[in-house]
Enzyme design. Structure first.
Site, PDB file in Angstrom:
ATOM      1  N   GLU A 205      -0.114 -11.283  -3.713  1.00 21.40           N
ATOM      2  CA  GLU A 205      -1.452 -11.791  -3.782  1.00 21.40           C
ATOM      3  C   GLU A 205      -1.997 -11.232  -4.744  1.00 21.40           C
ATOM      4  O   GLU A 205      -3.286 -11.762  -5.114  1.00 21.40           O
ATOM      5  CB  GLU A 205      -2.006 -10.865  -2.674  1.00 21.40           C
ATOM      6  CG  GLU A 205      -2.377  -9.434  -2.611  1.00 21.40           C
ATOM      7  CD  GLU A 205      -1.063  -8.445  -2.699  1.00 21.40           C
ATOM      8  OE1 GLU A 205       0.052  -8.999  -2.807  1.00 21.40           O
ATOM      9  OE2 GLU A 205      -1.301  -7.208  -2.641  1.00 21.40           O
TER      10      GLU A 205
ATOM     11  N   ILE B  17       4.850  -2.669  -7.873  1.00 20.45           N
ATOM     12  CA  ILE B  17       4.325  -1.401  -7.888  1.00 20.45           C
ATOM     13  C   ILE B  17       4.780  -0.626  -6.973  1.00 20.45           C
ATOM     14  O   ILE B  17       4.712  -0.420  -5.962  1.00 20.45           O
ATOM     15  CB  ILE B  17       2.571  -1.645  -7.549  1.00 20.45           C
ATOM     16  CG1 ILE B  17       1.882  -2.726  -8.183  1.00 20.45           C
ATOM     17  CG2 ILE B  17       1.782  -0.208  -7.688  1.00 20.45           C
ATOM     18  CD1 ILE B  17       0.582  -3.119  -7.792  1.00 20.45           C
ATOM     19  N   ARG B  18       5.507   0.306  -7.748  1.00 19.47           N
ATOM     20  CA  ARG B  18       6.260   1.414  -6.874  1.00 19.47           C
ATOM     21  C   ARG B  18       7.114   0.787  -5.863  1.00 19.47           C
ATOM     22  O   ARG B  18       6.960   1.123  -4.644  1.00 19.47           O
ATOM     23  CB  ARG B  18       5.242   2.621  -6.331  1.00 19.47           C
ATOM     24  CG  ARG B  18       4.563   3.584  -7.537  1.00 19.47           C
ATOM     25  CD  ARG B  18       3.802   4.434  -7.172  1.00 19.47           C
ATOM     26  NE  ARG B  18       4.343   5.418  -6.318  1.00 19.47           N
ATOM     27  CZ  ARG B  18       5.187   6.341  -6.401  1.00 19.47           C
ATOM     28  NH1 ARG B  18       5.257   6.630  -7.872  1.00 19.47           N
ATOM     29  NH2 ARG B  18       5.645   7.408  -5.775  1.00 19.47           N
TER      30      ARG B  18
ATOM     31  N   HIS C  81       3.975  -7.693  -4.933  1.00 24.16           N
ATOM     32  CA  HIS C  81       2.612  -7.966  -4.363  1.00 24.16           C
ATOM     33  C   HIS C  81       2.210  -9.588  -4.662  1.00 24.16           C
ATOM     34  O   HIS C  81       1.698  -9.873  -5.555  1.00 24.16           O
ATOM     35  CB  HIS C  81       1.544  -6.978  -5.269  1.00 24.16           C
ATOM     36  CG  HIS C  81       1.598  -5.765  -4.583  1.00 24.16           C
ATOM     37  ND1 HIS C  81       0.617  -5.362  -3.585  1.00 24.16           N
ATOM     38  CD2 HIS C  81       2.439  -4.804  -4.725  1.00 24.16           C
ATOM     39  CE1 HIS C  81       1.058  -4.142  -3.308  1.00 24.16           C
ATOM     40  NE2 HIS C  81       1.908  -3.721  -3.873  1.00 24.16           N
TER      41      HIS C  81
ATOM     42  N   CYS D  64       6.056  -5.425  -0.068  1.00 21.35           N
ATOM     43  CA  CYS D  64       6.050  -4.127  -0.696  1.00 21.35           C
ATOM     44  C   CYS D  64       6.123  -3.008   0.577  1.00 21.35           C
ATOM     45  O   CYS D  64       7.131  -3.325   1.290  1.00 21.35           O
ATOM     46  CB  CYS D  64       4.960  -3.833  -1.583  1.00 21.35           C
ATOM     47  SG  CYS D  64       5.219  -2.470  -2.819  1.00 21.35           S
TER      48      CYS D  64
ATOM     49  N   ARG E  98      12.834   3.288  -0.905  1.00 24.02           N
ATOM     50  CA  ARG E  98      11.375   3.502  -1.427  1.00 24.02           C
ATOM     51  C   ARG E  98      11.266   3.832  -2.904  1.00 24.02           C
ATOM     52  O   ARG E  98      12.276   4.640  -3.272  1.00 24.02           O
ATOM     53  CB  ARG E  98      10.337   4.369  -0.548  1.00 24.02           C
ATOM     54  CG  ARG E  98      10.208   4.175   0.785  1.00 24.02           C
ATOM     55  CD  ARG E  98       9.439   5.189   1.549  1.00 24.02           C
ATOM     56  NE  ARG E  98       8.235   5.010   1.233  1.00 24.02           N
ATOM     57  CZ  ARG E  98       7.352   6.273   1.264  1.00 24.02           C
ATOM     58  NH1 ARG E  98       7.646   7.402   1.806  1.00 24.02           N
ATOM     59  NH2 ARG E  98       6.091   6.292   1.008  1.00 24.02           N
TER      60      ARG E  98
ATOM     61  N   GLY F  92       0.802  -1.064  -0.154  1.00 29.28           N
ATOM     62  CA  GLY F  92      -0.153   0.047  -0.109  1.00 29.28           C
ATOM     63  C   GLY F  92       0.741   1.228  -0.015  1.00 29.28           C
ATOM     64  O   GLY F  92       1.765   1.376  -0.782  1.00 29.28           O
ATOM     65  N   GLU F  93       0.651   1.891   1.083  1.00 26.63           N
ATOM     66  CA  GLU F  93       1.671   3.186   1.064  1.00 26.63           C
ATOM     67  C   GLU F  93       2.230   3.049   2.634  1.00 26.63           C
ATOM     68  O   GLU F  93       1.374   3.175   3.516  1.00 26.63           O
ATOM     69  CB  GLU F  93       0.748   4.268   0.954  1.00 26.63           C
ATOM     70  CG  GLU F  93       1.615   5.729   1.008  1.00 26.63           C
ATOM     71  CD  GLU F  93       2.675   5.756  -0.202  1.00 26.63           C
ATOM     72  OE1 GLU F  93       2.259   5.182  -1.328  1.00 26.63           O
ATOM     73  OE2 GLU F  93       3.860   6.452   0.161  1.00 26.63           O
ATOM     74  N   SER F  94       3.614   3.158   2.738  1.00 26.73           N
ATOM     75  CA  SER F  94       3.893   2.617   4.098  1.00 26.73           C
ATOM     76  C   SER F  94       3.693   3.891   4.949  1.00 26.73           C
ATOM     77  O   SER F  94       3.541   3.568   6.049  1.00 26.73           O
ATOM     78  CB  SER F  94       5.449   2.412   3.876  1.00 26.73           C
ATOM     79  OG  SER F  94       6.139   3.255   3.043  1.00 26.73           O
TER      80      SER F  94
HETATM   81  N1  GLN Z   1       5.802   2.988  -2.809  1.00 27.64           N
HETATM   82  C1  GLN Z   1       5.028   2.618  -1.731  1.00 27.64           C
HETATM   83  C2  GLN Z   1       5.649   3.158  -0.498  1.00 27.64           C
HETATM   84  O1  GLN Z   1       6.776   3.647  -0.312  1.00 27.64           O
HETATM   85  C3  GLN Z   1       4.925   1.128  -1.590  1.00 27.64           C
HETATM   86  C4  GLN Z   1       4.173   0.580  -2.665  1.00 27.64           C
HETATM   87  C5  GLN Z   1       3.606  -0.617  -2.604  1.00 27.64           C
HETATM   88  O2  GLN Z   1       3.453  -1.183  -1.265  1.00 27.64           O
HETATM   89  N2  GLN Z   1       3.069  -1.066  -3.879  1.00 27.64           N
HETATM   90  O3  GLN Z   1       5.218   2.763   0.713  1.00 27.64           O
END
Ligand code: GLN
Length: 216
Positions: free
Chosen positions: A188, A145-146, A186, A84, A111, A52-54
């Protein structure tokens, strides 16, 4: 009463594709549930921390009063699988405007380390890094993903999977340290439950013979 001594895996349900993680585990016959509160955390044997987004996950942990309870569970050796952003949360340190991390898994991460332009790519992951039971020698497809990039590996960290082919050939992307498993992608989002299966095995082994996280 459940006398099977089987495991109960929690999935941190703050942000990201937590429902998918729960589904993958349940499809394997594993008892799995969402974790949002200290009581829910206390009830599980292990925890998946989804991507997700840390920074958002960290804030949500704080708001949910889970920051310290999770720190304590990790310190006492609870098995955890960070994917991730979840790996970032578990890491020792993260570069690039990262939130404070738990430092449970002795890796540093950058990141968005595969480049800001690359929001997403699918890569082949070579899982012949050993210590993987039926996955030995196998390949996984990873959705990045990123994704964070692992920039330092601690001495006790084993690399289980590396990117195979492409610009980032050989990069470590699946790591293990004791009861902690981390993937920069990911797992999942593909149909392959291999990493979840590996985590479930790890949890069962940890519960059967509780391991310590630190060397004597
Ligand atoms: N770029 C996100 C972060 O820094 C991580 C991306 C992800 O979990 N798909 O938190």
């Amino acid at each position: 009463m459940n006398d099977s001594h089987d495991i109960h895996v929690g999935v941190l349900a703050m942000q990201g594709a937590f429902a998918r993680h729960v589904a993958v585990l349940q499809e394997r016959g594993v008892r799995a549930s969402e974790v949002r509160t200290p009581a829910e955390l206390a009830a599980v044997d292990a925890l998946v921390i989804p991507g997700g987004e840390s920074t958002a996950i960290r804030k949500a942990l704080d708001r949910g009063e889970l920051l310290e309870p999770l720190r304590e569970r990790l310190a006492s050796g609870m098995p955890a699988f960070g994917t991730c952003a979840g790996l970032i949360v578990l890491a020792h340190a993260a570069e690039d405007g990262a939130p404070e991390t738990y430092g449970a898994l002795d890796v540093d991460v950058a990141r968005n380390g595969f480049g800001r332009q690359v929001h997403s790519f699918e890569g082949s992951v070579d899982m012949s890094g050993g210590d993987l039971g039926d996955l030995d020698g196998g390949r996984l497809s990873g959705v990045f993903i990123r994704a964070p990039r692992i920039t330092r590996l601690g001495d006790d960290v084993t690399v289980l999977g590396r990117l195979a082919g492409g610009e980032h050939d050989g990069e470590p992307v699946v790591v293990r340290q004791g009861n902690l498993l981390g993937a920069t992608f990911h797992p999942e989002l593909t149909d392959d439950p291999a990493l979840h299966a590996r985590f479930v095995e790890l949890v069962r082994a940890a519960l059967a013979a509780p391991a310590t996280t630190s060397a004597p």
